[in-house]
Design an enzyme around this catalytic site. Structure first.
Site, PDB file in Angstrom:
ATOM      1  CD  GLU A 318       3.755  -7.647  -1.744  1.00  0.00           C
ATOM      2  OE1 GLU A 318       2.787  -7.040  -1.241  1.00  0.00           O
ATOM      3  OE2 GLU A 318       4.322  -8.614  -1.178  1.00  0.00           O
ATOM      4  CD  GLU A 349      -3.110  -7.346  -4.790  1.00  0.00           C
ATOM      5  OE1 GLU A 349      -3.087  -6.112  -4.908  1.00  0.00           O
ATOM      6  OE2 GLU A 349      -2.481  -7.962  -3.903  1.00  0.00           O
ATOM      7  CG  ASP A 502       4.461  -2.202  -1.800  1.00  0.00           C
ATOM      8  OD1 ASP A 502       4.371  -3.291  -2.374  1.00  0.00           O
ATOM      9  OD2 ASP A 502       4.012  -1.145  -2.282  1.00  0.00           O
TER      10      ASP A 502
END
Length: 518
Positions: A318, A349, A502
């Protein structure tokens, strides 16, 4: 006569509220529900026939558990306590005044904090930064922790993913990370923490939240004026001249334990006894506050540690917000990507990864609004083609779970994963429920904001897709890579934005099935 007037008045107001629903669907549902309830007009009309209702019903039919399920999941290595509070109110309590925004890759002072917060609040974008001055950080942390309304939550990608997995009673979850007394108290009873991970002091991360638009007055005059004129805007949270276009958060910490990945060796040594069938690794972004020498050393140790995990156990990595291009490039090129099986990341990201490793569309400086589906698809395809599993490359990488505010994409190398249609739908569904703090999708509190039409690629032979809420998962293929796309039902008035990525990754993994030849 009085009774007639009262009924007419209520009916007129109900008409006004109905017009508001039609003219301004983006108004926060909490404001409209509050007004509706205050008029005592009964429940709001159901939304089952709306695009949101149709999409939610279609998801429920698609989301099925995989035939082969995980039994034991090991998660590491970053964990902390999140202190969540209003960013504007904290900065005001610190005696700071609004001004110009500026991004800082590392925060050295209160003024750096203010400028970085203003920079990202103005964009409505999430970010995470390291605060270098230990004494100043602890002073700010004490004020934040004691601030009225501040809340303490499980924090850190690994702990949040572990906590989400632990909500499934048939899963056993191992968490390795720096776990202090407060965090241990907050963790689910189904999360096992090895004694070597326990420490006397918690690591605190400060989560400065800001809200999106809200109704500032419930007066009848304002409502009628809004209906008749349809011109007034309801801005997001304000500070001086600054207005937030979206609800989001800014995270900062002075976290040395997670920054040095101190629990990596404990994590790997615990796996032999725990015997997981899935490993989730996170926390590499926390190394940004470390020296280049330490970063290189730890990345090599990460690769060595992953290689010690028995063959056949998939490893999910992750990612999180980063600003150090050299560190990101090292993660891509120093065998970290080939060593893992699956990746989870968001739009910031993904673009930063492409910029750091000279990937497709790397000349794009930032996203202009909603990330273009075709551009995202091109970068995902490049990652799997350049760094993923193939006959000519020793790599285990076969899966990427991409998530952004309004849609998700799961990209997988053919022949290695199953049930990904359900997995991407489940990840999107949990984004809507967790942001709104509801057990199921409440169609009155979410909106469908994904592009209604898009291209699947800009560098290849892309096809044009038209979104259909009754068939919310779209699938396409490109040279041995399968893509599964679904919109997100975006919470109009989110309760909490922290940890959504998450939760999305954990839910997607929970519904995923890896083929036994791994």
């Amino acid at each position: 006569m009085a009774l007639w007037r009262g009924s007419a008045y209520a009916g007129f107001l109900a008409l006004a509220v109905g017009c508001l629903f039609l003219l301004e669907p983006q108004l926060p549902s909490s404001a409209l529900r509050s007004l509706w309830n205050s008029l005592q007009l009964g429940p709001a009309p159901p939304g089952s026939g709306s695009p949101e209702g149709r999409l939610a019903a279609a998801w429920d039919a698609l989301i099925v558990r995989p035939a082969r399920r995980w039994r034991r999941v090991a998660v590491g290595v970053n964990a902390c306590v999140d202190v969540v509070l209003s960013g504007v109110k904290l900065l005001q309590a610190l005696g700071l005044n609004p001004g110009n925004g500026e991004d800082h890759s590392i925060l050295h002072s209160r003024n750096d904090l203010k400028e970085a917060f203003i920079h990202f609040m103005g964009k409505g974008a999430a970010a995470e930064r390291f605060f270098s001055d230990e004494d100043t950080f602890h002073d700010i942390a004490q004020i934040a922790s004691a601030f009225p309304g501040a809340q303490h939550y499980v924090g850190g990608n690994a702990a949040l993913i572990g906590q989400k997995f632990a909500a499934n009673s048939d899963l056993k979850v191992l968490l390795c990370g720096p776990v202090g007394p407060k965090l241990h108290e907050l963790l689910d009873d189904n999360v096992f923490v090895p004694p070597e991970s326990l420490q006397e002091v918690d690591e605190f991360h400060l989560i400065l939240e800001y809200q999106a638009g809200f109704l500032t007055s419930g007066s009848v005059v304002l409502i009628l004026s809004r209906v008749l004129q349809h011109r007034r805007k309801f801005p997001g949270e304000e500070w001086g001249q600054l207005k937030a276009p979206h609800a989001n958060r800014f995270i900062f910490s002075h976290d040395l334990s997670n920054g040095a990945m101190n629990m990596l060796e404990v994590f790997v040594s615990s796996l032999e006894k725990f015997q997981p069938d899935l490993v989730v690794l996170s926390g590499l972004h926390m190394m940004e506050g470390q020296s280049k020498e330490l970063q290189r050393k730890r990345l090599l140790e990460v690769v060595t540690s992953i290689s010690d995990i028995p063959v056949g156990i998939p490893v999910h990595l992750e990612l999180a917000s980063m600003t150090n291009r050299e560190l990101m490039s090292s993660i891509v090129h120093q065998q970290v990507f080939p060593a893992v099986t699956s990746l989870g990341l968001n739009e910031q990201e993904l673009l930063f990864l492409s910029q750091s490793a000279s990937g497709p569309h790397s000349s794009l400086s930032s996203w202009n609004g909603v990330p273009d589906v075709g551009i995202v698809s091109d970068i995902l395809f490049w990652i799997l083609k350049e760094h993923g599993k193939s006959e000519s490359r020793a790599s285990d990488l076969t899966r990427i779970h991409f998530h952004t505010l309004v849609y998700h994409i799961l990209a997988t190398v053919d022949g290695h994963w199953a049930n990904q249609l359900a997995a991407v739908a489940a990840g999107a569904r949990v984004a809507g429920t967790q942001a709104c703090a509801t057990e199921t999708i409440d169609t009155s509190r979410v909106s469908l904001r994904a592009p209604h039409e898009f291209l699947t690629s800009h560098s290849g032979a892309g096809s044009r897709i038209i979104l259909n809420p009754d068939q919310p998962v779209v699938e396409w293929h490109r040279e041995g890579v399968a893509f599964h796309f679904t919109p997100v039902l975006v919470c109009k008035d989110p309760i909490r934005t922290v940890g959504l990525g998450d939760a999305i990754s954990a839910e997607g993994l929970f519904y995923s099935e890896v083929h036994s030849h791994y």
